[in-house]
Design an enzyme around this catalytic site. Structure first.
Site, PDB file in Angstrom:
ATOM      1  N   CYS A  68       0.835  -1.195   0.000  1.00 52.36           N
ATOM      2  CA  CYS A  68       0.000   0.000   0.000  1.00 52.36           C
ATOM      3  C   CYS A  68       0.876   1.254   0.000  1.00 52.36           C
ATOM      4  CB  CYS A  68      -0.914  -0.002   1.221  1.00 52.36           C
ATOM      5  SG  CYS A  68      -2.120   1.341   1.199  1.00 52.36           S
ATOM      6  N   CYS A  97     -10.921  -0.447   0.948  1.00 58.45           N
ATOM      7  CA  CYS A  97     -10.350  -0.688   2.272  1.00 58.45           C
ATOM      8  C   CYS A  97     -10.770   0.505   3.117  1.00 58.45           C
ATOM      9  CB  CYS A  97      -8.831  -0.794   2.158  1.00 58.45           C
ATOM     10  SG  CYS A  97      -7.968  -0.856   3.738  1.00 58.45           S
TER      11      CYS A  97
END
Length: 326
Positions: A96, A188
């Site tokens: 990420c 997310c």
């Protein structure tokens, strides 16, 4: 059955169950939808640090707070790809990239991020970004570059939100989540506990997530890590039982989601983390930093995995499972 019509009363009833009953129910549901000894290992890299114009009360990267964070420009593509390769070699399957931006702008920096996304995706890693607010057109560009997931946390309940952030609205956050969904990017989204919110605020945040048209693919549960110089620097530590209740309730409400034990893990023992895994957490961030806050290092996590007999979840498992079921 996956539900998107939970009421706050139902969620409150679950959250307030006797804690051992709550853990048992969450663990039972967890085993119906996931491998119980499998944990997704993710790495989070700050690709552009500090100088953010937002006023999120928990964040040391806000330009208006006097923290020891140095403002840095966007990293170059090769540096990021090298970090992604190192993360993969250390066992991460999701990478990420976080930028301290209020929103994505259509400029050369965004073009660089698209290059980073392409490069990381080609390594076979699930690639995720957290770049602030996002339009649908920008989301489509990220998807075309190979983006797997977009992180955009709600942080807290809609009712408490204005106490933490004034530079954007709750609806702004929901709009970005919707834009990622429209582009077929998995979402997310979770929040932070320990910021001075009430239990009702925690229930409110879970209610918003669990009643989205589609549950987030990943739900990070963060315990506030107070940073000197931010408005929340003197907040007390969140107890493991508060984390367990949040994780277990999230697992019951959103059975298919990856529930991530996120910030605050550095202040938890292996035994406390094991309780969180038992309650339904099946994802962690690895590496010694989460953007700018401390996190357990890879060696500590490898030792914990050995003690608890955990194994890392492979990348793109959802897609592989779906293709085998066809």
């Amino acid at each position: 059955m996956i539900r998107n019509d939970w009421t706050k009363e139902e969620i409150s009833e679950i959250y307030h169950k006797p804690v051992l009953d709550l853990i048992y129910q969450a663990a039972t549901i967890h085993r119906q939808y996931h491998e119980p000894n499998e944990v997704q290992v993710c790495t989070l890299l700050s690709i552009k640090t500090g100088g953010c114009p937002e006023d999120c009360a928990y964040c040391p990267q806000a330009a208006r707070y006097h923290t020891d964070i140095k403002v840095e420009k966007l990293l170059d593509v090769q540096t990021v790809l090298q970090k992604a390769q190192e993360a993969k070699e250390a066992g991460s399957t999701r990478f990420c990239m976080g930028a301290a931006w209020r929103e994505v702008r259509n400029n050369r920096d965004f073009d660089k991020v698209l290059e980073m996304v392409k490069g990381v995706a080609q390594m076979g890693l699930e690639v995720c970004c957290t770049l602030g607010m996002l339009t649908e057109e920008q989301a489509i560009k990220l998807k075309e570059a190979g983006l797997y997931a977009y992180n955009h946390n709600l942080d807290t309940s809609e009712e408490f939100y204005d106490e933490i952030i004034s530079t954007r609205t709750y609806q702004d956050r929901l709009n970005t989540i919707a834009n990622a969904n429209k582009a077929k990017i998995s979402v997310c989204s979770g929040g932070i506990i320990g910021m001075g919110e009430t239990i009702e605020d925690r229930i409110g945040m879970l209610h918003t997530l669990a009643t989205l048209p589609e549950h987030p693919e990943s739900v990070p549960v963060n315990a506030l890590v107070p940073v000197a110089g931010t408005p929340l620097e003197n907040q007390p530590k969140v107890s493991v039982w508060e984390m367990v209740r949040m994780i277990a309730t999230a697992r019951i409400l959103m059975p298919k989601a990856m529930v991530r034990l996120s910030a605050g893990r550095v202040r938890m023992s292996v035994e406390e983390q094991a309780l969180c895994f038992l309650a339904g957490a099946n994802s962690i961030f690895a590496g010694d930093k989460l953007l700018t806050t401390p996190n357990p290092d890879y060696i500590s996590d490898q030792e914990m995995f050995q003690v608890l007999n955990l194994k890392p979840r492979q990348a793109y498992k959802n897609e592989l499972t779906e293709s085998l079921n066809v």
